[in-house]
Design a protein around this motif. Structure first.
Motif, mmCIF file in Angstrom:
data_model
loop_
_atom_site.group_PDB
_atom_site.id
_atom_site.type_symbol
_atom_site.label_atom_id
_atom_site.label_comp_id
_atom_site.label_asym_id
_atom_site.label_seq_id
_atom_site.Cartn_x
_atom_site.Cartn_y
_atom_site.Cartn_z
ATOM 1 N N PRO A 1 0.618 -1.166 -0.021
ATOM 2 C CA PRO A 1 -0.092 0.108 -0.118
ATOM 3 C C PRO A 1 0.709 1.097 -0.071
ATOM 4 C CG PRO A 1 0.084 -0.799 2.312
ATOM 5 C CD PRO A 1 0.735 -1.843 1.239
ATOM 6 N N SER A 2 1.917 1.302 -0.051
ATOM 7 C CA SER A 2 3.139 2.150 -0.358
ATOM 8 C C SER A 2 3.531 2.690 1.110
ATOM 9 C CB SER A 2 2.525 3.516 -0.905
ATOM 10 O OG SER A 2 1.807 4.433 -0.101
ATOM 11 N N PRO A 3 4.671 3.392 1.488
ATOM 12 C CA PRO A 3 5.089 3.755 2.670
ATOM 13 C C PRO A 3 4.229 4.712 3.573
ATOM 14 C CG PRO A 3 6.976 3.731 1.297
ATOM 15 C CD PRO A 3 5.611 3.497 0.590
ATOM 16 N N SER A 4 3.573 5.715 2.519
ATOM 17 C CA SER A 4 2.776 6.526 3.379
ATOM 18 C C SER A 4 1.345 5.575 3.811
ATOM 19 C CB SER A 4 2.306 7.742 2.692
ATOM 20 O OG SER A 4 1.950 7.179 1.232
ATOM 21 N N GLY A 5 0.922 4.836 2.906
ATOM 22 C CA GLY A 5 -0.340 4.106 3.273
ATOM 23 C C GLY A 5 -0.126 3.142 4.432
ATOM 24 N N LEU A 6 1.059 2.429 4.568
ATOM 25 C CA LEU A 6 1.537 1.679 5.704
ATOM 26 C C LEU A 6 1.433 2.714 7.064
ATOM 27 C CD1 LEU A 6 4.149 -0.672 4.279
ATOM 28 C CD2 LEU A 6 2.009 -1.122 5.283
ATOM 29 N N TYR A 7 1.959 3.782 7.146
ATOM 30 C CA TYR A 7 2.213 4.551 8.451
ATOM 31 C C TYR A 7 0.776 4.881 8.689
ATOM 32 C CZ TYR A 7 3.476 7.598 11.865
ATOM 33 O OH TYR A 7 3.763 8.237 13.057
ATOM 34 N N ASP A 8 -0.149 5.286 7.664
ATOM 35 C CA ASP A 8 -1.381 5.792 7.961
ATOM 36 C C ASP A 8 -2.378 4.437 8.493
ATOM 37 O OD1 ASP A 8 -1.083 8.277 6.974
ATOM 38 O OD2 ASP A 8 -1.910 7.774 4.981
ATOM 39 N N LEU A 9 -1.986 3.309 8.114
ATOM 40 C CA LEU A 9 -2.613 2.061 8.904
ATOM 41 C C LEU A 9 -2.082 1.809 10.100
ATOM 42 C CD1 LEU A 9 -4.376 -0.427 8.078
ATOM 43 C CD2 LEU A 9 -2.077 -1.469 7.442
ATOM 44 N N LEU A 10 -0.801 2.162 10.390
ATOM 45 C CA LEU A 10 -0.119 2.112 11.571
ATOM 46 C C LEU A 10 -0.748 2.961 12.607
ATOM 47 C CD1 LEU A 10 2.066 0.278 13.113
ATOM 48 C CD2 LEU A 10 3.508 2.278 12.619
ATOM 49 N N ALA A 11 -0.941 4.329 12.138
ATOM 50 C CA ALA A 11 -1.466 5.461 13.037
ATOM 51 C C ALA A 11 -2.860 5.396 13.075
ATOM 52 C CB ALA A 11 -0.845 6.684 12.404
ATOM 53 N N ALA A 12 -3.681 4.572 12.743
ATOM 54 C CA ALA A 12 -4.882 4.647 12.436
ATOM 55 C C ALA A 12 -5.551 4.249 14.021
ATOM 56 C CB ALA A 12 -5.639 3.461 11.790
ATOM 57 N N PRO A 13 -5.033 3.442 14.926
ATOM 58 C CA PRO A 13 -5.758 3.428 16.212
ATOM 59 C C PRO A 13 -5.513 4.599 17.050
ATOM 60 C CG PRO A 13 -4.271 1.436 15.781
ATOM 61 C CD PRO A 13 -4.084 2.285 14.497
ATOM 62 N N LEU A 14 -4.542 5.490 16.640
ATOM 63 C CA LEU A 14 -4.210 6.576 17.645
ATOM 64 C C LEU A 14 -5.231 7.640 16.793
ATOM 65 C CD1 LEU A 14 -2.767 8.356 19.591
ATOM 66 C CD2 LEU A 14 -0.963 8.422 18.166
ATOM 67 N N VAL A 15 -4.924 7.789 15.632
ATOM 68 C CA VAL A 15 -5.630 8.946 15.240
ATOM 69 C C VAL A 15 -7.331 8.698 15.337
ATOM 70 C CG1 VAL A 15 -6.458 9.951 12.794
ATOM 71 C CG2 VAL A 15 -3.972 9.158 13.227
ATOM 72 N N SER B 1 11.564 13.813 8.507
ATOM 73 C CA SER B 1 10.626 12.791 9.474
ATOM 74 C C SER B 1 9.361 12.153 8.393
ATOM 75 C CB SER B 1 9.830 13.076 10.689
ATOM 76 O OG SER B 1 10.979 13.211 11.644
ATOM 77 N N PRO B 2 8.685 13.057 7.683
ATOM 78 C CA PRO B 2 7.659 12.656 6.781
ATOM 79 C C PRO B 2 8.158 11.589 5.497
ATOM 80 C CG PRO B 2 7.524 15.172 7.198
ATOM 81 C CD PRO B 2 8.862 14.674 7.672
ATOM 82 N N PHE B 3 9.417 11.583 5.248
ATOM 83 C CA PHE B 3 9.992 10.757 4.433
ATOM 84 C C PHE B 3 10.805 9.643 4.921
ATOM 85 C CE2 PHE B 3 13.928 9.305 2.184
ATOM 86 C CZ PHE B 3 13.487 8.709 0.934
ATOM 87 N N MET B 4 11.399 9.712 6.196
ATOM 88 C CA MET B 4 12.196 8.579 6.623
ATOM 89 C C MET B 4 11.265 7.779 7.710
ATOM 90 S SD MET B 4 15.245 8.552 5.772
ATOM 91 C CE MET B 4 15.659 7.343 6.785
ATOM 92 N N VAL B 5 10.315 8.152 8.467
ATOM 93 C CA VAL B 5 9.556 7.527 9.222
ATOM 94 C C VAL B 5 8.669 6.315 8.428
ATOM 95 C CG1 VAL B 5 7.550 7.300 11.068
ATOM 96 C CG2 VAL B 5 9.447 9.192 11.081
ATOM 97 N N PRO B 6 7.971 6.688 7.413
ATOM 98 C CA PRO B 6 7.398 5.637 6.499
ATOM 99 C C PRO B 6 8.082 4.667 5.805
ATOM 100 C CG PRO B 6 6.449 8.054 6.045
ATOM 101 C CD PRO B 6 7.845 8.049 6.830
ATOM 102 N N ILE B 7 9.471 5.190 5.579
ATOM 103 C CA ILE B 7 10.359 4.347 4.993
ATOM 104 C C ILE B 7 10.828 3.331 6.063
ATOM 105 C CG2 ILE B 7 12.877 3.912 4.260
ATOM 106 C CD1 ILE B 7 10.940 4.884 2.112
ATOM 107 N N LYS B 8 11.204 3.752 7.297
ATOM 108 C CA LYS B 8 11.190 2.726 8.386
ATOM 109 C C LYS B 8 10.127 1.995 8.679
ATOM 110 C CE LYS B 8 14.366 5.779 10.791
ATOM 111 N NZ LYS B 8 14.537 6.868 12.239
ATOM 112 N N VAL B 9 8.892 2.293 8.590
ATOM 113 C CA VAL B 9 7.860 1.343 8.790
ATOM 114 C C VAL B 9 7.904 0.421 7.646
ATOM 115 C CG1 VAL B 9 5.290 1.179 8.825
ATOM 116 C CG2 VAL B 9 6.554 3.157 10.083
ATOM 117 N N THR B 10 8.077 0.685 6.410
ATOM 118 C CA THR B 10 8.014 -0.172 5.325
ATOM 119 C C THR B 10 8.817 -1.443 5.708
ATOM 120 O OG1 THR B 10 7.227 1.743 3.980
ATOM 121 C CG2 THR B 10 8.057 -0.252 2.990
ATOM 122 N N MET B 11 10.234 -0.825 6.009
ATOM 123 C CA MET B 11 11.304 -1.771 6.122
ATOM 124 C C MET B 11 11.117 -2.786 7.228
ATOM 125 S SD MET B 11 14.292 -3.149 5.443
ATOM 126 C CE MET B 11 14.762 -1.698 4.163
#
Length: 269
Positions: A47-61, A77-87
């Motif tokens: 789902p792309s790095p940004s999509g993965l982070y949105d999925l990860l953040a859904a319970p908090l949001v 951070s807007p670039f590196m954090v989604p990349i870390k989540v994807t990795m």
């Protein structure tokens, strides 16, 4: 005619197997890296790095006040954090392949009855780790964030940092994933002969106290998350005892089975 003493030393028989083991280890590490790389490429497409982070953040949001969002205090951070989540997601997705490569590397040095133990434990440990992570994501996060927001003053607008949230999520995932490995640890300890089933049963009351202490240390200071970690650990301890009984019974060495059978026969007259 050259002097034999001047010839270069040739590798001994003990060195050759060591080199072959290093080559095999290198090959299996490369396969692990390839598996993680393929998983990363697939997740980067969908789902792309940004999509993965949105999925990860859904319970908090979902528990933030209306209109509130996460923030990024670091410019990259807007670039590196989604990349870390994807990795990290790619590593989890490729975890069965990684564990299989580890098992295949050590399998030639194991006896047949030991191989019957290792392969089920690899599957069991992987499944239990994923169950722990899923339990944390789908149940614990929702209860924890709901509990925290209920205590937040009305004059405060929550805007968590995305890097801080990622660190919190990783700590919780590791805590619950490791906690759900309790049955595997008990099975290994019992099979190696380090503890007996009777000692595991006698240690039950002490483990309950240890489970609640661990839950108080590794989880946020709320009753919900602490109970959500301690209670499954106690239940999994009981499951581990039953699993240890089955594994020890069905993975005995052939000579041990024969000795047990001969000792059970009455002496001949």
């Amino acid at each position: 005619m050259s002097d034999p003493s001047q010839r270069p030393e040739e590798p001994t028989g003990a060195e050759q197997p060591f080199v072959s083991h290093l080559i095999e280890l290198r090959d299996r590490l490369i396969r692990c890296v390839i598996a993680v790389g393929i998983a990363f490429a697939v997740l980067a497409i969908y789902p792309s790095p940004s999509g993965l982070y949105d999925l990860l953040a859904a319970p908090l949001v979902s528990h933030l006040p209306k209109g509130a969002t996460l923030i990024a205090t670091n410019p990259i951070s807007p670039f590196m954090v989604p990349i870390k989540v994807t990795m990290l997601a790619a590593l989890m997705l490729a975890l069965p392949v990684v564990l299989f490569q580890i098992w295949a590397f050590v399998a030639p040095g194991l006896y047949t009855h030991e191989k019957r133990l290792v392969y089920p434990l690899i599957i069991t440990s992987t499944v239990l780790f994923f169950i722990g992570v899923a339990f944390c994501y789908f149940f614990v996060f929702g209860q924890v964030f709901k509990f925290i927001q209920s205590f937040a003053p009305k004059s405060i607008t929550a805007a968590p940092d995305i890097e801080a949230y990622l660190s919190f999520v990783l700590n919780m995932f590791l805590a619950f994933g490791a906690a759900f490995e309790v049955p595997v640890v008990l099975i290994i300890l019992a099979r190696m002969g380090m503890v007996t089933i009777e000692k595991l049963r006698a240690f039950r009351s002490y483990f309950i106290v240890i489970a609640f202490v661990i839950a108080a240390v590794v989880t946020p200071p709320d009753v919900v998350s602490q109970l959500a970690l301690a209670i499954p650990m106690c239940l999994l301890y009981e499951l581990g005892i039953w699993g240890a009984i089955l594994f020890v019974k069905h993975t005995q060495a052939p000579d041990a089975d024969a000795a047990g059978a001969s000792s059970s026969e009455p002496p001949s007259a």
